[in-house]
Design a protein around this motif. Structure first.
Motif, PDB file in Angstrom:
ATOM      1  N   VAL A 121      -0.220   9.894   6.128  1.00 46.73           N
ATOM      2  CA  VAL A 121       1.011  10.430   6.714  1.00 46.73           C
ATOM      3  C   VAL A 121       0.850  11.914   7.009  1.00 46.73           C
ATOM      4  O   VAL A 121       0.260  12.661   6.221  1.00 46.73           O
ATOM      5  N   LYS A 122       1.325  12.314   8.168  1.00 44.27           N
ATOM      6  CA  LYS A 122       1.331  13.740   8.510  1.00 44.27           C
ATOM      7  C   LYS A 122       2.709  14.063   9.053  1.00 44.27           C
ATOM      8  O   LYS A 122       3.164  13.389   9.989  1.00 44.27           O
ATOM      9  N   GLY A 123       3.361  15.010   8.449  1.00 38.43           N
ATOM     10  CA  GLY A 123       4.705  15.398   8.884  1.00 38.43           C
ATOM     11  C   GLY A 123       5.674  14.228   8.847  1.00 38.43           C
ATOM     12  O   GLY A 123       6.471  14.061   9.765  1.00 38.43           O
ATOM     13  N   GLY A 124       5.541  13.387   7.818  1.00 39.98           N
ATOM     14  CA  GLY A 124       6.473  12.275   7.659  1.00 39.98           C
ATOM     15  C   GLY A 124       6.165  11.090   8.548  1.00 39.98           C
ATOM     16  O   GLY A 124       6.860  10.077   8.512  1.00 39.98           O
ATOM     17  N   LYS A 125       5.124  11.168   9.336  1.00 41.54           N
ATOM     18  CA  LYS A 125       4.834  10.062  10.266  1.00 41.54           C
ATOM     19  C   LYS A 125       3.429   9.505  10.017  1.00 41.54           C
ATOM     20  O   LYS A 125       2.503  10.265   9.697  1.00 41.54           O
ATOM     21  N   ALA A 126       3.298   8.201  10.174  1.00 42.22           N
ATOM     22  CA  ALA A 126       1.982   7.588   9.969  1.00 42.22           C
ATOM     23  C   ALA A 126       1.023   8.041  11.063  1.00 42.22           C
ATOM     24  O   ALA A 126       1.376   8.045  12.240  1.00 42.22           O
ATOM     25  N   VAL A 127      -0.173   8.422  10.656  1.00 46.11           N
ATOM     26  CA  VAL A 127      -1.173   8.823  11.661  1.00 46.11           C
ATOM     27  C   VAL A 127      -2.465   8.015  11.506  1.00 46.11           C
ATOM     28  O   VAL A 127      -3.406   8.176  12.274  1.00 46.11           O
ATOM     29  N   GLY A 128      -2.505   7.151  10.516  1.00 47.62           N
ATOM     30  CA  GLY A 128      -3.714   6.343  10.332  1.00 47.62           C
ATOM     31  C   GLY A 128      -3.639   5.550   9.061  1.00 47.62           C
ATOM     32  O   GLY A 128      -2.648   5.573   8.337  1.00 47.62           O
ATOM     33  N   MET A 129      -4.705   4.816   8.813  1.00 45.20           N
ATOM     34  CA  MET A 129      -4.766   3.977   7.622  1.00 45.20           C
ATOM     35  C   MET A 129      -6.078   4.245   6.898  1.00 45.20           C
ATOM     36  O   MET A 129      -7.146   4.237   7.504  1.00 45.20           O
ATOM     37  N   LYS A 130      -5.929   4.536   5.595  1.00 49.58           N
ATOM     38  CA  LYS A 130      -7.137   4.658   4.790  1.00 49.58           C
ATOM     39  C   LYS A 130      -7.562   3.242   4.394  1.00 49.58           C
ATOM     40  O   LYS A 130      -6.762   2.467   3.868  1.00 49.58           O
TER      41      LYS A 130
ATOM     42  N   VAL B 204       0.870  -1.188   0.000  1.00 50.39           N
ATOM     43  CA  VAL B 204       0.000   0.000   0.000  1.00 50.39           C
ATOM     44  C   VAL B 204       0.904   1.234   0.000  1.00 50.39           C
ATOM     45  O   VAL B 204       2.088   1.154   0.328  1.00 50.39           O
ATOM     46  N   LYS B 205       0.326   2.345  -0.346  1.00 48.99           N
ATOM     47  CA  LYS B 205       1.095   3.591  -0.454  1.00 48.99           C
ATOM     48  C   LYS B 205       1.606   4.031   0.923  1.00 48.99           C
ATOM     49  O   LYS B 205       0.919   3.828   1.932  1.00 48.99           O
ATOM     50  N   ASN B 206       2.777   4.628   0.953  1.00 48.31           N
ATOM     51  CA  ASN B 206       3.413   5.167   2.164  1.00 48.31           C
ATOM     52  C   ASN B 206       3.769   4.099   3.198  1.00 48.31           C
ATOM     53  O   ASN B 206       3.895   4.379   4.381  1.00 48.31           O
ATOM     54  N   GLU B 207       3.932   2.900   2.726  1.00 44.96           N
ATOM     55  CA  GLU B 207       4.215   1.782   3.619  1.00 44.96           C
ATOM     56  C   GLU B 207       5.512   1.969   4.399  1.00 44.96           C
ATOM     57  O   GLU B 207       5.692   1.440   5.478  1.00 44.96           O
ATOM     58  N   ASP B 208       6.457   2.764   3.786  1.00 44.76           N
ATOM     59  CA  ASP B 208       7.755   2.944   4.443  1.00 44.76           C
ATOM     60  C   ASP B 208       7.783   4.135   5.390  1.00 44.76           C
ATOM     61  O   ASP B 208       8.832   4.497   5.904  1.00 44.76           O
ATOM     62  N   ALA B 209       6.619   4.691   5.659  1.00 44.82           N
ATOM     63  CA  ALA B 209       6.569   5.865   6.544  1.00 44.82           C
ATOM     64  C   ALA B 209       6.991   5.498   7.967  1.00 44.82           C
ATOM     65  O   ALA B 209       6.939   4.321   8.365  1.00 44.82           O
ATOM     66  N   ASP B 210       7.388   6.503   8.693  1.00 45.77           N
ATOM     67  CA  ASP B 210       7.726   6.353  10.101  1.00 45.77           C
ATOM     68  C   ASP B 210       6.464   5.871  10.834  1.00 45.77           C
ATOM     69  O   ASP B 210       5.380   6.397  10.607  1.00 45.77           O
ATOM     70  N   GLY B 211       6.620   4.905  11.711  1.00 43.73           N
ATOM     71  CA  GLY B 211       5.437   4.458  12.451  1.00 43.73           C
ATOM     72  C   GLY B 211       4.816   3.205  11.867  1.00 43.73           C
ATOM     73  O   GLY B 211       3.880   2.649  12.441  1.00 43.73           O
ATOM     74  N   VAL B 212       5.344   2.729  10.730  1.00 46.34           N
ATOM     75  CA  VAL B 212       4.879   1.457  10.177  1.00 46.34           C
ATOM     76  C   VAL B 212       5.959   0.412  10.449  1.00 46.34           C
ATOM     77  O   VAL B 212       7.128   0.637  10.145  1.00 46.34           O
ATOM     78  N   PHE B 213       5.547  -0.695  11.064  1.00 44.92           N
ATOM     79  CA  PHE B 213       6.520  -1.705  11.468  1.00 44.92           C
ATOM     80  C   PHE B 213       6.157  -3.080  10.931  1.00 44.92           C
ATOM     81  O   PHE B 213       4.994  -3.361  10.653  1.00 44.92           O
TER      82      PHE B 213
ATOM     83  N   VAL C 217     -11.065   6.410   7.094  1.00 42.77           N
ATOM     84  CA  VAL C 217      -9.729   6.471   7.687  1.00 42.77           C
ATOM     85  C   VAL C 217      -9.797   6.017   9.135  1.00 42.77           C
ATOM     86  O   VAL C 217     -10.673   6.435   9.894  1.00 42.77           O
ATOM     87  N   MET C 218      -8.897   5.098   9.498  1.00 47.95           N
ATOM     88  CA  MET C 218      -8.809   4.654  10.888  1.00 47.95           C
ATOM     89  C   MET C 218      -7.522   5.246  11.455  1.00 47.95           C
ATOM     90  O   MET C 218      -6.448   5.072  10.894  1.00 47.95           O
ATOM     91  N   GLU C 219      -7.648   5.980  12.558  1.00 51.47           N
ATOM     92  CA  GLU C 219      -6.461   6.639  13.106  1.00 51.47           C
ATOM     93  C   GLU C 219      -5.587   5.659  13.870  1.00 51.47           C
ATOM     94  O   GLU C 219      -6.085   4.707  14.463  1.00 51.47           O
ATOM     95  N   ALA C 220      -4.292   5.923  13.844  1.00 52.05           N
ATOM     96  CA  ALA C 220      -3.360   5.060  14.579  1.00 52.05           C
ATOM     97  C   ALA C 220      -2.031   5.766  14.742  1.00 52.05           C
ATOM     98  O   ALA C 220      -1.640   6.579  13.919  1.00 52.05           O
TER      99      ALA C 220
END
Lengths: 557, 220, 292
Positions: free
Chosen positions: A438-447, A345-354, A473-476
């Motif tokens: 992603v917000k400010g380079g960090k994951a904040v949820g999942m569409k 999925v898009k932005n998978e490499d964002a900060d906060g995704v493990f 969107v589910m926040e996380a």
């Protein structure tokens, strides 16, 4: 004209007719039938019958009389090969245990046999005895003896369940544990984590509920440590000098090492990249399902057989594979599948995704892990359940689990899903991730998008299809991907020429677990792709047998 | 005589002929002149007790004990205690699962089951199966052996009841089931199994009911 | 009958077997909060022994050798080995074998009912040398049914297989009519109209069978005699009927060893390929399918 030879497969009406025709044409006929007998009258399925021909009855008497027809029952033709216009075939004939030359079909045996059982020929309408004729027309007395009971046959390791459960019923716990350890060195661990396919096949399940085979195994193993009983080691007197390297101290590698030690090998070294041995038992299965102290007892039992485990040695970086290969007579690669598959999925490499498996590993090794706020776990397998349940324990306030099909299709064990929900994991079915927000380079949820089940696919599983316009969107704060693992096979150089499968696993001969590189074997998840622990152990045992055969030649088989 | 030679059918026969209790005393385990005679005796009597209990007899009516010939006082004690226990249970049919004369009928069936070769042969195999294994080398646990034996006892009791009933008169499956208190589906399977082995044959069809009859064994 | 539980015979009531399965004790959800304590705490000794005693110790041949002891011609030999041998032949003929494999019966349209049987079981009943001496009987009490339902509970198959299955079932119905005086037979199939179109006048000659183009919705056991009540849909409306015996038509499949042999010889075949008494002949002149 020279007599031709003809193989007819199938002893039904069509096969019998074909055999008679070929014999009449002057040919020598071999009639091979899978069941212990041939023939039998049948109701036609190609025409609506008239008064005169209710049944078609093949001419069994003519078959028996015809000297040019050799009837081979209870047999299968294997390995049919066409060669220069002729056919070569290997026929495997399972023993009927009755010498048909001597049997005069007097029926005395069936009068005395004490066992009633399902009658194949009559579709279970009546019972046959353990020794009996196959059908009344063709005779063919045979003894029906199953290879193993259904539980044992279902177990990947073919553990002798009937015996070890029987010993528990008799109160002979030590004998029970010894029976298990003839094959499996991990009774404490497997007794806790196995999804026990044997129990789904248990005949008792047709009456009320299956026997708790797995928990009984745990019980006898627990009984030994709870009562400080010294386990007996069964080391052989004859020893072998060859050096064997096993890469990966997980369920498969250690089971292989154990069996090699039982064969008499004294120089077995297990190389483990992580600081602790145990593989997925140690870093994949959370403490609340399999405590580390318990696992350590199983491993201690194995090392007492003379197996050396070198931890913190990563083959491919600390020490090269080629070096190990030169220094040892045989190698087993049992490195598991520790690399998470991507969600794509898009932005998978964002900060906060493990990676889910990495999270479990870090928790198990007391490394620092994210543990604040809300987490999303994507996936429906047992790893996803472990991540979600561990997540709640480590400190997340809320854990949401997303799975794109329904509960029925979920690959995780149903009791794991129940436990996760029970503990407060929120499981969302028919929801698929689309994009990490992603917000400010960090994951904040999942569409996400809602799904519904469509038509069944080739495998019978109904394929989920997205519902247009149902995105939300589910926040996380943290997102874990737990949708499957692949093998990290970077330890071996491309130049060696190993073949790899779809899950980056080592391709092996499914019987011997040998790779395409002579002397190198692979088993466990590294060979099969991510699978259950007992199957990894089974592969370990089989590869030990193959290594033994490889090193000893045909002398020992 | 060694208790190992004690035929389980003899025990059943004694009850058929009206005994209210049977006490069998053999040597102490480990003292057997024939090595395992008393162990075999215990196996046989356990099987007889299980079969008789299945027929409806109070299992306490059959007891096995161990004494040496030097223990006269103990022997007397044993006897007195056992006789007292049987006195408390009462005569056959009182203190049992079913009363007379039904119990008498069932005991006759149990006698037939114990006298036929299957149970006698299988119980004789118990020590072999537990130590060395069966013909396939499979070593049995005690539990496995007992399961198998109970199963054979249940089958044998059903088979001999059905044969006894059919010897009196031909019958349909549902009537047999009602008379013998065996579920009709099982009765059907037993009747068909007996037919397959040549003990029973179809007599006639009356209305909706196939009627089966006993088939006398042909003289060879 | 409980279909295709070949193990069926193992399931027997032993009075001394406790039937309650043991529950694994667990620590409470409250106790699991914010720690990694082991959740399942293990069986106590007496619980484990009781649970183990529930095991039925499934086994077929006991290996007791009573037959061996009784066999006058000494034909029984427990050590008689499996045999492997090589053959070299000029021709291979594949047929579909002597037993008809069937696909598992999906859903529950009576598979778990006592008085439901498969069409294959009826075939064995109808054989004079068979278990019931040629009589059709109910598995529950051995009685001859006066009202029989045949039902096709699967759909969407190859036309040839559909025709074979329906022909087979209809033939059984014809024999049943001859054997049982005054029997009432209903034959429910969602493909009946399509079949009638292909079978034509042959089907019209069959008398005394009520052919219904419909689909079974559900079936339930009713009453002490365990008759089977079948609810089915036909012509847009729902109907209910009660049968003393329900015959479920089964979907034939090619035995795996035959399919495997065909694959090794380079062709993919299914059961339909063998219908109409077809064979596959592999000879020097190549493969050819033959129909009588």
């Amino acid at each position: 004209m020279a007599k031709k030879k003809v193989l007819v497969m199938g002893g039904g009406a069509a096969g019998i007719r074909a055999a008679l025709e070929e014999a009449a044409a002057g040919n020598k006929v071999y009639l091979v039938e899978h069941f212990p007998g041939i023939g039998g009258e049948r109701i036609p399925q190609d025409r609506i019958i008239t008064d005169r021909d209710l049944f078609s009855a093949p001419d069994l008497a003519a078959i028996k009389k015809n000297e040019n027809i050799q009837v081979i029952t209870n047999a299968d033709a294997q390995e049919l090969v066409s060669e220069n216009g002729r056919y070569k075939v290997k026929v495997h004939c399972r023993t009927p245990r009755v010498d048909r030359e001597k049997c005069d079909e007097c029926g005395q045996c069936i009068k005395v046999c004490p066992i009633h059982m399902y009658d194949d020929y009559n579709e279970g309408l009546e019972w046959r005895t353990a020794i009996d004729f196959f059908n009344s027309a063709s005779g063919n007395y045979n003894i029906f003896k199953e290879d193993m009971p259904v539980c044992q046959r279902t177990c990947p390791m073919n553990l002798d369940i009937r015996t070890y459960v029987g010993y528990i019923a008799d109160g002979k716990f030590a004998e029970s544990l010894a029976t298990i350890r003839k094959k499996l060195p991990f009774p404490l661990s497997i007794g806790r984590v196995c999804p026990h396919p044997c129990e789904s096949e248990c005949n008792r399940g047709y009456k009320d509920e299956a026997i708790s085979i797995c928990f009984l195994k745990r019980f006898v193993a627990d009984h030994e440590i709870n009562n400080n009983i010294e386990p007996k080691l069964q080391l052989p007197a004859e020893k072998y000098p060859e050096k064997i390297a096993i890469i990966g101290a997980g369920p498969s590698g250690l089971t292989c090492a154990y069996h090699l030690a039982l064969f008499g090998y004294e120089k077995i070294t297990v190389f483990e990249a992580l600081p602790e041995p145990g593989g997925m038992f140690r870093v994949g299965i959370p403490e609340y399902r399999l405590p580390k102290a318990i696992l350590a007892k199983d491993i201690e039992f194995i090392t007492r057989h003379g197996v050396e485990i070198k931890t913190g040695v990563r083959v491919g970086s600390g020490i090269s594979f080629d070096y190990i290969r030169k220094d040892h007579d045989a190698i087993l690669i049992a490195i598991g599948a520790h690399k998470a598959m991507t969600m794509r999925v898009k932005n998978e490499d964002a900060d906060g995704v493990f990676e889910g498996v990495k999270f479990l590993r870090d928790v198990a090794l007391d490394n620092e892990v994210p543990n604040k706020g809300t987490a999303i776990v994507v996936g429906g397998g047992n790893v996803a359940m472990d991540v979600a349940r561990s997540g709640l324990r480590i400190g997340f306030d809320e854990v949401n689990l997303l799975y794109r099909r329904t509960r029925k299709e979920m690959p995780a064990s149903p009791w794991e899903v129940d436990a996760a929900e029970h503990e407060g994991v929120k499981v969302h079915f028919l929801v698929a991730p689309q994009e990490v927000v992603v917000k400010g380079g960090k994951a904040v949820g999942m569409k996400c998008i809602k799904m519904e089940l469509g038509e069944p696919d080739a495998g019978g599983r109904r394929k989920p299809v997205p519902i247009e316009g149902s995105e939300f969107v589910m926040e996380a704060d943290t997102i874990f991907a737990a949708i499957g693992q692949v093998t990290d096979n970077s330890l071996v150089d491309e130049k060696i020429g190993f073949k790899f499968g779809r899950k980056l696993n080592f391709e092996v001969n499914p019987e011997t677990f040998e790779t395409n590189v002579p002397g190198v074997f692979a088993s466990g998840d590294a060979a099969t792709g991510a699978d259950i622990a007992i199957r990894a152990c089974a592969g370990g045992k089989r590869s030990a047998e193959s290594i033994h055969k490889y090193l000893r030649g045909d002398v020992m088989s | 005589m060694c208790t190992g030679r004690m035929d389980p059918a003899l025990v059943a026969d004694a009850f058929v002929h009206g005994a209210d209790g049977i006490l069998v005393i053999g040597c102490h385990f480990g003292d057997c002149h024939y090595i395992s005679g008393n162990i075999i005796a215990k196996h046989k009597l356990d099987m007889a007790r299980q079969t008789l209990a299945y027929a409806g007899l109070n299992p306490a009516r059959l007891r096995f004990g161990n004494l040496s010939s030097a223990e006269a006082a103990k022997f007397a004690e044993y006897n007195t205690e056992f006789v007292e226990q049987i006195r408390q249970i009462g005569p056959l049919g009182a203190g049992d699962e079913i009363g007379m004369p039904k119990l008498g009928e069932k005991l006759k069936i149990a006698h037939q089951a114990l006298a036929s070769p299957k149970l006698r042969w299988v119980i004789g195999k118990k020590p072999v199966f537990l130590d060395d294994g069966n013909k396939y080398g499979e070593v049995f646990t005690e539990h496995e052996f007992n399961r198998t034996l109970s199963w054979i006892i249940i089958d044998e009791m059903a088979i001999h009841s059905i044969l006894a009933a059919l010897q009196k008169r031909p019958a349909a499956v549902k009537d047999l089931a009602e008379e013998l208190q065996i579920p009709a589906a099982d009765t059907l399977k037993y009747v068909l199994a007996l037919k397959r082995r040549g003990f029973v044959e179809l007599n006639s069809v009356e209305g909706q009911s196939p009627v089966y009859k006993y088939k006398a064994e042909e003289e060879c | 009958m409980y279909f295709y539980e070949k193990k069926g015979r193992y399931i027997i009531d032993f009075a001394d077997i406790p039937s309650e399965p043991a529950e694994m004790p667990e620590i409470s959800v409250q106790e699991r909060k914010h720690n990694f304590k082991e959740v399942e705490t293990g069986f106590a000794g007496e619980v484990a022994v009781r649970e183990a005693k529930r095991c039925l110790s499934c086994r077929r041949c006991l290996g007791c050798a009573l037959c061996w002891a009784e066999c006058k011609p000494e034909a029984i030999n427990f050590n008689l080995p499996d045999q492997d041998f090589d053959l070299e032949v000029d021709k291979v003929i594949l047929t579909s074998g002597m037993q008809r494999n069937i696909a598992p019966i999906a859903g529950n349209f009576g598979n778990r009912h006592m008085n439901a049987v498969t069409d294959l079981q009826v075939e064995r009943m109808l054989a004079d040398t068979g278990p019931s001496t040629g009589l059709i009987i109910r598995p529950q009490d051995g009685e001859i049914p006066k009202k029989i339902g045949f039902a096709q509970t699967f759909g969407a198959v190859d036309d040839r297989i559909r025709d074979a299955v329906l022909t087979f079932g209809i033939n059984e119905a014809i024999i049943a009519r001859k054997k049982i005086n005054g029997v009432e037979i209903s034959f429910i199939s969602p493909d009946m109209d399509a079949f009638r179109a292909s079978a034509g006048s042959d089907l019209d000659k069959v008398s005394g069978v009520d052919f219904i183009n419909g689909s079974v919705v559900e079936s339930t056991e009713v009453g002490e005699n365990k008759h089977i009540q079948v609810k089915y849909e036909t012509g847009g409306s729902e109907k209910t009927d009660v049968f003393e015996l329900l015959v479920l038509l089964t979907l034939p499949q090619l035995p795996s060893h035959i399919a495997e042999a065909a694959r090794q010889l380079g062709i993919e075949v299914d059961y339909a390929g063998f219908l109409g008494n077809s064979l596959f002949k592999f000879g020097p002149e190549g493969v050819k399918s033959e129909t009588d």
